[in-house]
Design a protein around this motif. Structure first.
Motif, short mmCIF file in Angstrom:
data_model
loop_
_atom_site.label_atom_id
_atom_site.label_comp_id
_atom_site.label_asym_id
_atom_site.label_seq_id
_atom_site.Cartn_x
_atom_site.Cartn_y
_atom_site.Cartn_z
N VAL A 180 0.80 -1.12 0.26
CA VAL A 180 0.03 0.07 0.03
C VAL A 180 0.82 1.25 0.14
CG1 VAL A 180 -0.34 0.23 2.55
CG2 VAL A 180 -2.04 1.16 1.13
N TYR A 181 2.02 1.19 0.48
CA TYR A 181 3.01 2.29 0.47
C TYR A 181 3.27 2.96 -0.88
CZ TYR A 181 4.10 2.42 5.46
OH TYR A 181 3.85 2.24 6.70
N ILE A 211 -0.04 5.03 -1.86
CA ILE A 211 -0.04 6.07 -1.00
C ILE A 211 0.94 7.12 -1.53
CG2 ILE A 211 0.44 7.10 1.33
CD1 ILE A 211 -0.68 4.77 2.57
N ILE A 212 2.25 6.84 -1.73
CA ILE A 212 3.27 7.80 -2.00
C ILE A 212 3.18 8.29 -3.53
CG2 ILE A 212 5.77 8.25 -2.43
CD1 ILE A 212 6.03 5.98 -0.15
N TRP A 271 0.19 10.82 -3.19
CA TRP A 271 0.63 12.29 -2.67
C TRP A 271 1.64 12.80 -3.71
CZ3 TRP A 271 5.08 14.22 -0.20
CH2 TRP A 271 4.74 15.39 0.47
N LEU A 284 -4.79 12.07 -5.71
CA LEU A 284 -4.87 11.91 -4.06
C LEU A 284 -6.30 11.25 -3.70
CD1 LEU A 284 -3.58 12.84 -1.65
CD2 LEU A 284 -5.07 14.71 -1.54
N THR A 333 -5.52 7.54 -4.25
CA THR A 333 -4.87 7.19 -3.00
C THR A 333 -5.66 7.03 -1.68
OG1 THR A 333 -2.92 8.25 -3.99
CG2 THR A 333 -3.04 7.78 -1.50
N LEU A 334 -6.65 7.97 -1.41
CA LEU A 334 -7.34 7.87 -0.40
C LEU A 334 -8.01 6.61 -0.14
CD1 LEU A 334 -8.30 11.50 0.35
CD2 LEU A 334 -6.57 10.00 1.49
N SER A 363 -6.09 3.23 -0.16
CA SER A 363 -5.40 2.97 0.98
C SER A 363 -6.41 2.56 2.19
CB SER A 363 -4.57 4.31 1.65
OG SER A 363 -4.99 5.28 1.77
N ALA A 364 -7.45 3.44 2.14
CA ALA A 364 -8.63 3.14 3.15
C ALA A 364 -8.98 1.45 2.80
CB ALA A 364 -9.78 3.94 3.10
#
Lengths: 337, 204
Positions: free
Chosen positions: A121-122, A125-126, A129, A137, A140-141, A144-145
């Motif tokens: 997941v990193y 996320i990265i 962002w 974004l 990503t939200l 990741s959720a």
């Protein structure tokens, strides 16, 4: 010293090179299978029956320019694809392809898998962002959720496997399922098996849970700003993860390298000549095919329903079944325990 | 060889830990913290504590830091105001730092821990990590373990009950209601005009 180093490196490449090939041809299979499910032909022009299509695609992506948005965070933008693919490849180290045929036959194999899948997941996320873009974004939200939520259900399902097998060693888990197909863990762990498979599809952000990409709402989600090879690496990671979930499903629930007729009077010896690896690949192939099948059949879930399914349906099911499973193991029920 | 690896990873760990408190961008700081956790896990694995090492990655890197980053990403971070109160908070900060240094020193220098000059006991060959930890955790330390579990449960219940505060006037989707909807309740069939499209065109 040097000898072991060379030997270990050779083992790693012996897994990685077929994996890259499998990923390339998995994308080809996806386009062909979904094409036929939708009464189309799919790619059939490059090479015989379109078999060179994935090579052509890879070359095309290789020669494309990698654009970096002006306001993006350059370093993190370029690190993100590497962070996505690293755990997707590292997790393969503990998968047993046959009796004792794993790169690293470690005791905490199952825990290692859990650690590696939670690292993936990193990358998402990265990437989202660092792109400094609204759609990225948002993607990503969502991603990741979703991944964090489904990891819980999946973790619980794996705890069930651990309880049933009594070991965390991947080879040991397969050996605990020795016997014909009703001895495998899919039967005593049926609810956990379904939870594992559903959350596996959700973990890899695939249809019908591909809200992270959601091309109809947020264009392409977290990797909207990526192009060329950087995009290809995300693509590679996604497909490597799908294959990983397929092989894990085959190993943990469908008896790994065992034949479905193992130990049966007539059928057992009839299939003795088939090597265990072939059975494993057939079982994993079934899961991989299901991925494509789902994508061609199901409409995308609405995001709040994805979260509801994860938290309010799958997690309670796993918790209840862990209690039932405790009773089953304690009572020594059936051929399994 | 193992010693060399230890110093490499310990070096990266110290570097990452320093960067956590010195970089300006909070997201970078969080990522350096991830790197620090990772190297700590590697050092544990090198010491033979594979279960603890992988558990560290699962819990801290895989869960805690993901949530951290998740929150950090959504903040519009302007670093200037963050550095404003530096002089004002310095005395308190120094006091906390001093306390922590004393505590750490007490642990490291204590005779019982034998951290200096002591040797790491060799792991038993026939018992693996997980079995050993499980064996102690559910027998000798069963009460602390259960109490920790209850505290965690309490934290979950508390966090959920904090978010259950309902505000009036919000739109919410009740999935049960949505699923039980029938076409008859939602759609009313009205008798259309004859010849539909043609008739409509004439009406306009």
């Amino acid at each position: 010293m040097l000898e072991t180093l060379i030997w270990e490196t050779a083992k790693i490449w012996a897994v990685l090179i077929p994996l890259f090939l499998a990923v390339a041809y998995f994308t080809y299979a996806e386009r062909r299978v979904i094409g036929h499910m939708q009464s189309r032909r799919g790619p059939n022009r490059v090479g015989p029956r379109g078999l060179l299509q994935p090579i052509a695609d890879a070359l095309k992506l290789l020669f494309k320019e990698i654009t970096i948005p002006t306001y993006a965070n350059r370093t993190l933008f370029l690190i993100a694809p590497a962070l996505a693919i690293m755990p997707a490849l590292a997790a393969w180290a503990v998968i047993p392809f046959g009796e004792g045929m794993a790169v690293a036959d470690i005791n905490a194999g199952l825990l290692y898998i859990l650690a590696m899948t939670s690292l993936g997941v990193y990358g998402l996320i990265i990437a989202g962002w660092a792109s400094n873009s609204k759609y990225a974004l948002l993607g990503t939200l969502r991603a990741s959720a979703q991944v964090v939520s489904y990891e819980i259900a999946m973790g619980f399902a794996l705890v069930g496997v651990l309880m049933a097998a009594g070991t965390m060693n991947m080879g040991g888990i397969v050996e605990a399922q020795a016997g014909p197909f009703w001895n495998w863990f899919w039967l005593p762990l049926l609810p956990l098996f379904l939870v594992y498979w559903i959350s596996g599809v959700a973990e890899t952000n695939r249809a019908p849970f591909d809200v992270a990409e959601g091309e109809s709402e947020i264009v392409a989600g977290f990797h909207v700003e990526y192009s060329g090879m950087a995009f290809a690496v995300f693509f590679l990671a996604e497909y490597a993860n799908m294959l990983l979930i397929s092989f894990l499903g085959a190993t943990l629930f469908l008896g790994g390298w065992y034949s479905p007729f193992e130990g049966l009077p007539v059928l057992g010896p009839m299939f003795d000549w088939v090597p265990g690896t072939v059975w494993l690949f057939l079982k994993a192939g079934f899961f991989a095919f299901c991925y494509l099948w789902f994508r061609a059949s199901f409409p995308r879930y609405r995001y709040d329903q994805v979260m509801r399914l994860g938290w309010k349906v799958l997690i309670p099911v796993t918790v209840v079944w862990l209690v039932v499973l405790t009773a089953l193991v304690y009572g020594g029920v059936g051929p399994w325990f | 060889m193992e010693q060399l690896l230890f110093y490499i990873f310990a070096g990266i760990l110290l570097f990452a830990a320093t960067m956590v408190i010195s970089v300006r961008n909070p997201v970078h700081a969080a990522l350096f913290l991830v790197l620090a956790f990772f190297n700590a896990a590697i050092i544990w694995v090198l010491a033979g504590a594979e279960f603890l090492g992988i558990a560290l990655v699962v819990v801290y890197v895989g869960a805690v830091m993901v949530l951290f980053l998740f929150v950090l990403m959504m903040l519009d971070i302007n670093t200037a105001p963050l550095r404003e109160g530096f002089a004002r908070y310095l005395p308190v900060g120094l006091l906390v730092a001093l306390l922590m240094a004393v505590q750490l020193g007490a642990v490291i220098l204590s005779e019982r821990a034998e951290l200096i000059g002591g040797t790491i006991p060799e792991p038993a060959a026939d018992v693996n990590n997980i079995q050993a930890i499980g064996g102690v955790l559910y027998t000798v330390y069963v009460y602390p373990f259960e109490i920790a579990a209850v505290i965690l449960l309490l934290a979950i219940v508390a966090a959920i009950s904090l978010t259950l505060r309902r505000r009036g006037g919000t739109h919410q989707q009740d999935v049960a209601k949505q699923l039980s909807a029938r076409p008859e309740e939602r759609v009313r069939m009205v008798k259309g005009m004859s010849g539909s499209s043609e008739a409509r065109r004439e009406n306009q």
